[in-house]
Design a protein around this motif. Structure first.
Motif, short mmCIF file in Angstrom:
data_model
loop_
_atom_site.label_atom_id
_atom_site.label_comp_id
_atom_site.label_asym_id
_atom_site.label_seq_id
_atom_site.Cartn_x
_atom_site.Cartn_y
_atom_site.Cartn_z
N VAL A 120 5.41 -8.75 7.41
CA VAL A 120 4.89 -9.93 6.72
C VAL A 120 5.00 -9.72 5.21
N ALA A 175 0.56 -5.12 6.57
CA ALA A 175 1.50 -6.24 6.44
C ALA A 175 2.94 -5.75 6.61
N ALA A 176 3.23 -4.59 6.02
CA ALA A 176 4.58 -4.03 6.13
C ALA A 176 4.90 -3.73 7.59
N PRO A 197 -1.62 -2.98 2.30
CA PRO A 197 -0.27 -3.54 2.40
C PRO A 197 0.53 -2.91 3.54
N VAL A 226 -5.31 -8.32 3.85
CA VAL A 226 -4.52 -7.09 3.68
C VAL A 226 -4.27 -6.76 2.20
N THR A 227 -5.10 -7.35 1.31
CA THR A 227 -4.94 -7.09 -0.12
C THR A 227 -4.87 -5.58 -0.41
N ASP A 228 -5.79 -4.83 0.21
CA ASP A 228 -5.84 -3.39 -0.04
C ASP A 228 -5.18 -2.59 1.08
N THR A 251 1.92 -14.62 2.25
CA THR A 251 0.66 -15.05 2.85
C THR A 251 0.45 -16.52 2.54
N THR A 288 -4.44 -12.64 1.67
CA THR A 288 -4.83 -11.77 0.57
C THR A 288 -5.84 -12.51 -0.31
N THR A 289 -6.53 -11.75 -1.14
CA THR A 289 -7.53 -12.34 -2.04
C THR A 289 -6.89 -13.35 -2.98
#
Lengths: 141, 145
Positions: free
Chosen positions: A100, A95-96, A92, A88-90, A103, A58-59
């Motif tokens: 995950v 990631a779900a 999620p 995956v910042t924007d 990060t 992520t950022t």
């Protein structure tokens, strides 16, 4: 008086979190099986490469940068190994879908998208390479 | 959110030690005024610019010239995110102490202290690593910017 106990409690919590994260960091876990790979991750696979390391970032993640440098270097020196990073910042939901929560998390995927293993936190270079060795062709640099 | 330039990672560690000390004093004295001041500081760093952090200036003028230089740089985005997490905790704590809900004040301040001490002592930004977890359970806190 409450404040004193709260202060001592906070220091104790920090100590516990520090120990837990130190133990967890870089630990190699077996990959999840039987779950569908989210499409943005599947799109990163290369059929000609035996193992792709997909780094989930992520950022807002400082250790992601160290992980990127380490994995880029490792992939550059190792036959049959690629490194790609997915921010995956924007997104999620990606990631779900992978399960995950932290990060960086790095997934090792084979050419067909089967997850070989995953590493939370900054990986340990030698341990990761040893775990990947059975899936890689030829000598390792 | 305007972009700050990457920074010497030892600066934020230095700041985190001072923040830890301030939050410890808040816990010991229960002073909502001191916590309110810290909340404003967190808010300025998170929402305006890291350059507004006075401890960053102290670091640059008093500490940095005395220690060996480093080429290592840390991105500003995780640091500002961490300040935002601190802001939320400190704001809840200030409201708690100021309105007589001392339990809320103590719990929220302890939370901020844990985050600051993790950063200072271990160089760890818990909110940054667990951003995905925060985002899933507190979408408002971790809105994309």
């Amino acid at each position: 008086m409450t404040g004193v106990w709260a202060l001592l409690g906070a220091v104790a919590v920090v100590a516990v979190i520090g120990v837990v994260l130190r133990v967890q960091n870089g630990r190699i876990r077996t990959g999840r099986v039987g779950t569908d790979l989210p499409e943005p991750v599947r799109a990163l696979l290369d059929p000609a490469t035996p193992v792709t390391l997909v780094q989930i970032s992520t950022t807002f993640c400082a250790p992601c940068r160290h992980t990127r440098a380490l994995l880029e270097d490792l992939a550059g020196r190792t036959d049959g190994l690629r490194h790609v990073e997915l921010d995956v910042t924007d997104r999620p939901e990606v990631a779900a879908g992978l399960g995950v929560l932290r990060t960086p998390t790095t997934l090792a995927l084979d050419a067909s998208g089967t997850e070989l293993l995953r590493v939370g936190g900054v990986p340990e270079r030698d341990a990761l390479l040893a775990a990947l060795r059975p899936h890689l062709p030829g000598p390792i640099g | 959110m305007s972009g700050d330039a990457p920074v010497d990672p030892r600066g934020p560690r230095f700041s985190a030690w001072i923040t830890t000390a301030i939050l410890a004093v808040v816990l010991l004295t229960g002073s909502w005024r001191l916590l309110a001041a810290q909340t404003v500081l967190f808010g300025m760093c998170a929402f305006i610019s890291l350059k507004l952090n006075p401890w960053g200036h102290v670091y640059r003028f008093a500490v940095q010239p005395r220690i060996s230089p480093t080429s290592e740089r840390e991105e500003a985005a995780p640091l500002r995110f961490a300040q935002g997490v601190g802001f939320v905790f400190a704001l809840m704590g200030t409201i708690g102490y100021a309105t007589g809900l001392t339990a809320l004040g103590v719990v929220a301040t302890s939370g901020a202290l844990v985050a600051a001490l993790l950063n200072a002592a271990l160089g760890l930004c818990l909110g940054c690593e667990l951003f995905l977890l925060l985002r899933r359970h507190a979408p408002a806190l971790a809105r994309p910017r």
